[in-house]
Design a protein around this motif. Structure first.
Motif, mmCIF file in Angstrom:
data_model
loop_
_atom_site.group_PDB
_atom_site.id
_atom_site.type_symbol
_atom_site.label_atom_id
_atom_site.label_comp_id
_atom_site.label_asym_id
_atom_site.label_seq_id
_atom_site.Cartn_x
_atom_site.Cartn_y
_atom_site.Cartn_z
ATOM 1 N N ILE A 147 -6.412 16.814 -2.949
ATOM 2 C CA ILE A 147 -6.250 15.372 -2.763
ATOM 3 C C ILE A 147 -5.836 14.755 -4.087
ATOM 4 N N ASP A 148 -4.706 14.067 -4.070
ATOM 5 C CA ASP A 148 -4.210 13.367 -5.251
ATOM 6 C C ASP A 148 -4.387 11.877 -5.008
ATOM 7 N N ALA A 149 -5.139 11.216 -5.890
ATOM 8 C CA ALA A 149 -5.404 9.789 -5.699
ATOM 9 C C ALA A 149 -4.131 8.965 -5.665
ATOM 10 N N GLY A 150 -3.060 9.468 -6.266
ATOM 11 C CA GLY A 150 -1.805 8.734 -6.267
ATOM 12 C C GLY A 150 -0.945 8.966 -5.043
ATOM 13 N N ASP A 151 -1.390 9.837 -4.137
ATOM 14 C CA ASP A 151 -0.630 10.140 -2.929
ATOM 15 C C ASP A 151 -1.081 9.199 -1.816
ATOM 16 N N VAL A 152 -0.266 8.176 -1.548
ATOM 17 C CA VAL A 152 -0.632 7.150 -0.575
ATOM 18 C C VAL A 152 -0.810 7.741 0.815
ATOM 19 N N VAL A 153 0.035 8.702 1.168
ATOM 20 C CA VAL A 153 -0.040 9.279 2.511
ATOM 21 C C VAL A 153 -1.378 9.984 2.716
ATOM 22 N N THR A 154 -1.873 10.662 1.678
ATOM 23 C CA THR A 154 -3.137 11.387 1.798
ATOM 24 C C THR A 154 -4.334 10.446 1.751
ATOM 25 N N PHE A 175 -7.756 3.977 1.868
ATOM 26 C CA PHE A 175 -8.847 4.109 0.906
ATOM 27 C C PHE A 175 -8.353 3.903 -0.525
ATOM 28 N N GLY A 176 -7.077 4.221 -0.775
ATOM 29 C CA GLY A 176 -6.521 3.968 -2.096
ATOM 30 C C GLY A 176 -6.504 2.492 -2.432
ATOM 31 N N LEU A 177 -6.348 1.645 -1.403
ATOM 32 C CA LEU A 177 -6.393 0.198 -1.614
ATOM 33 C C LEU A 177 -7.822 -0.333 -1.611
ATOM 34 N N LEU A 178 -8.657 0.233 -0.754
ATOM 35 C CA LEU A 178 -10.006 -0.300 -0.579
ATOM 36 C C LEU A 178 -10.956 0.098 -1.704
ATOM 37 N N TYR A 179 -10.756 1.282 -2.302
ATOM 38 C CA TYR A 179 -11.703 1.750 -3.314
ATOM 39 C C TYR A 179 -11.862 0.776 -4.483
ATOM 40 N N PRO A 180 -10.764 0.244 -5.069
ATOM 41 C CA PRO A 180 -10.952 -0.698 -6.184
ATOM 42 C C PRO A 180 -11.747 -1.937 -5.778
ATOM 43 N N ARG A 233 -1.156 -2.719 -7.594
ATOM 44 C CA ARG A 233 -1.570 -1.656 -6.682
ATOM 45 C C ARG A 233 -0.952 -1.859 -5.301
ATOM 46 N N LEU A 234 -0.945 -3.097 -4.818
ATOM 47 C CA LEU A 234 -0.353 -3.373 -3.508
ATOM 48 C C LEU A 234 1.138 -3.055 -3.502
ATOM 49 N N GLN A 235 1.832 -3.461 -4.570
ATOM 50 C CA GLN A 235 3.267 -3.189 -4.639
ATOM 51 C C GLN A 235 3.540 -1.688 -4.690
ATOM 52 N N ALA A 236 2.728 -0.968 -5.456
ATOM 53 C CA ALA A 236 2.909 0.483 -5.539
ATOM 54 C C ALA A 236 2.652 1.143 -4.188
ATOM 55 N N PHE A 237 1.658 0.645 -3.465
ATOM 56 C CA PHE A 237 1.344 1.172 -2.134
ATOM 57 C C PHE A 237 2.529 0.985 -1.188
ATOM 58 N N ALA A 238 3.071 -0.232 -1.160
ATOM 59 C CA ALA A 238 4.190 -0.516 -0.256
ATOM 60 C C ALA A 238 5.428 0.280 -0.648
ATOM 61 N N THR A 239 5.686 0.396 -1.942
ATOM 62 C CA THR A 239 6.873 1.122 -2.397
ATOM 63 C C THR A 239 6.778 2.607 -2.062
ATOM 64 N N ALA A 240 5.577 3.166 -2.177
ATOM 65 C CA ALA A 240 5.410 4.590 -1.871
ATOM 66 C C ALA A 240 5.774 4.887 -0.423
ATOM 67 N N LEU A 241 5.500 3.948 0.481
ATOM 68 C CA LEU A 241 5.774 4.175 1.895
ATOM 69 C C LEU A 241 7.160 3.697 2.318
#
Length: 541
Positions: free
Chosen positions: A419-426, A430-435, A450-458
């Motif tokens: 599990i890579d914390a930077g992998d949005v798909v995995t 929770f990557g957004l909720l944990y902080p 963080r929100l922008q990085a999340f959206a860009t990853a997908l």
């Protein structure tokens, strides 16, 4: 196999109706360590006792003593004098007899009516306990042999002993440094240095073997180790014991494990030094991982001491398992030519600090290889990589994130062996909720980042495609999701044919690598689209 002895102290734990009186001038703690062989009862005719081999409890029923007097063979005082020079362990007597105590004789004094079958009861109890000790000893011998042959190290050896009796063990050198421990006692020494040194000197006798530290009672014994440094001698092995129960099984485990430790190290000073240096280095790493240092400057200094540049981006790799002995298994599997700073951070957790960007890819491959090796015998093992943090003072935040993701994975909320914390798909939402839940956002400047990085990853691959081809994959995906995956309704809103819509959705899957039929994937994409909508609305000015 080491044979355990049953002592007066054990007997008193089993037979609560007995009161103990040491011989006059004898220390009670030393007297309670006297071993017991069997129970014998005085006879009313000569010879009044069978041949004594040593360690017996001599039972003196009041009626038999009265018959001895009637036969002019002798009374209580005569019997005590007769036995004073014999190798017995104690007399079992009634309270009236106890008034005749003389030097050299220990007494077990009954309460109430003297039991008519005392000898049979004691011998049956001794036989049952010896049978149980033989079973424990045999199981322990097999476990210690397997651990020694495996070459996994001292931690594994102590873990195997701990599993037999469900007690923790620690091995400390003369200065109190932790050389090895069972998994429930990681990262702490059991005994203070002063206690260890008194035990090694033997100045306090048996009293030094029992110590209570922070409410935990330990039974200890010296181990014949020499580490080769001037002024240093010996080590101490300690086992956790109950403060109120008998300890015959723990003494057996302690003696047998001490012999195995001596055999494993073979009086090897180099092995002891290596174990001590590893323990000391892990303690320094653990301070960083748990954020124990009082200031950023102190954390930076500790990082430099460990060969870590405190200004570089840093990550934490966490190996986590519900099975035992993980730290020692990790240490035995890591490449010996790599000096990655790591430490045990829990019963089934081992963390490593990755602080060299130039070697990050190789470090990840090496740790991944360790995880694959361990997973052959531990299928549930997880490997988690945290997000990047800046500065040694923030390493504890990276560890906290990795541990949180490992716990989510262990309960089935996140899937994957790595599990890579930077992998949005995995990591998903929770990557957004944990902080938000933890109150810390690692190295992000703001929640917006963080929100922008999340959206860009997908959505990034789709947005790049739409810009380059002047296409409408993002609006197509948005409409389809808004209609709950219904092709007809989405096609009608977009004013395209259903086949065209199906083709576009196929392109979405090709470009993103996602499966749109997966409900979790749809949720992630909906959140990413909502983030983009919020960005567009708030930045419209």
């Amino acid at each position: 196999m080491v044979v355990a002895e049953i002592t007066l102290g054990d007997l008193l734990h089993w037979q609560r109706g007995l009161t103990f009186r040491p011989a006059i001038g004898e220390r009670e703690d030393s007297a309670l360590e006297r071993s017991i062989t069997w129970a014998v009862t005085v006879r009313t005719t000569q010879p009044i006792l069978p041949a004594l081999r040593g360690g017996e409890i001599v039972v003196v029923p009041p009626r038999r003593l009265e018959r001895l007097r009637e036969a002019d063979i002798g009374g209580a005082t005569d019997l005590v004098r007769l036995l004073a020079d014999q190798p017995i362990t104690a007399l079992m007597v009634d309270p009236e007899f106890a008034e005749h105590q003389l030097p050299g004789v220990r007494l077990l004094v009954t309460s109430g009516t003297f039991p008519h079958d005392a000898e049979a009861t004691l011998n049956r109890l001794l036989t049952e306990r010896r049978a149980e000790l033989y079973r424990v000893g045999s199981e322990l011998s097999r476990a210690l042999s397997a651990a020694s042959i495996s070459g996994a190290g001292l931690d594994a050896l102590l873990d195997s002993a701990s599993a037999v009796v469900s007690r923790e063990l620690v091995l400390q050198d003369a200065d109190g440094a932790l050389l090895a421990s069972s998994r429930g006692a990681r990262d702490r020494g059991a005994l203070p240095t002063g206690t260890i040194q008194r035990l090694l000197r033997g100045t306090d006798g048996e009293a030094a073997r029992i110590s209570t530290v922070d409410g935990v009672t330990w039974l200890a014994q010296p181990v014949a180790l020499v580490d080769g440094r001037p002024g240093r001698r010996g080590s101490v092995l300690a086992i956790q014991v109950s403060a109120t129960a008998s300890r015959e099984a723990e003494r057996l485990v302690l003696a047998q494990t001490a012999a195995a430790v001596e055999l494993m190290l073979g009086q090897g000073g180099e092995a002891v030094r290596a174990a001590s240096e590893r323990a000391n280095r892990e303690a320094l790493v653990a301070d960083l991982l748990f954020g124990r240092l009082v200031s950023r400057e102190a954390a930076d200094a500790r990082a430099r001491l460990l060969g870590i540049d405190p200004t570089r981006p840093t990550r934490v790799a966490l190996l986590s398992s519900s099975s035992g002995n993980l730290p020692s298994r990790v240490r035995g599997t890591l490449p010996h030519d790599r000096k990655l700073p790591g430490a045990a951070v829990g019963d089934g957790e081992y963390a490593l600090i990755l602080a060299d960007p130039a070697r990050l890819a190789q470090d990840r491959r090496d740790i991944g290889a360790v995880a694959r090796t361990l997973r052959t015998s531990d299928p549930a093992l997880l490997l988690v990589f945290s997000e990047e943090v800046r500065g040694a003072a923030n390493v504890s935040q990276a560890l906290a994130q990795a541990r949180a993701l490992a716990r989510l994975a262990s309960c089935g909320a996140i899937h994957g062996e790595v599990i890579d914390a930077g992998d949005v798909v995995t990591t998903g939402l929770f990557g957004l909720l944990y902080p938000l839940y933890s109150g810390q956002d690692l190295d992000r400047a703001s929640g917006r980042d963080r929100l922008q990085a999340f959206a860009t990853a997908l959505l990034g691959p789709l947005e790049a495609h739409d810009r380059k081809r002047k296409a409408d994959l993002v609006p197509t995906l948005d409409a389809w999701l808004q209609h709950g995956g219904a092709l007809a309704e989405a096609a009608e809103q977009l004013d395209v044919h259903r086949n065209t819509l199906a083709y576009r959705l196929g392109r979405v899957e090709q470009l993103t690598g996602l499966t749109l039929s997966d409900t979790r994937t749809r949720l992630l994409l909906q959140v990413a689209l909502a983030v983009r909508s919020m960005e567009n609305a708030l930045n419209s000015d």
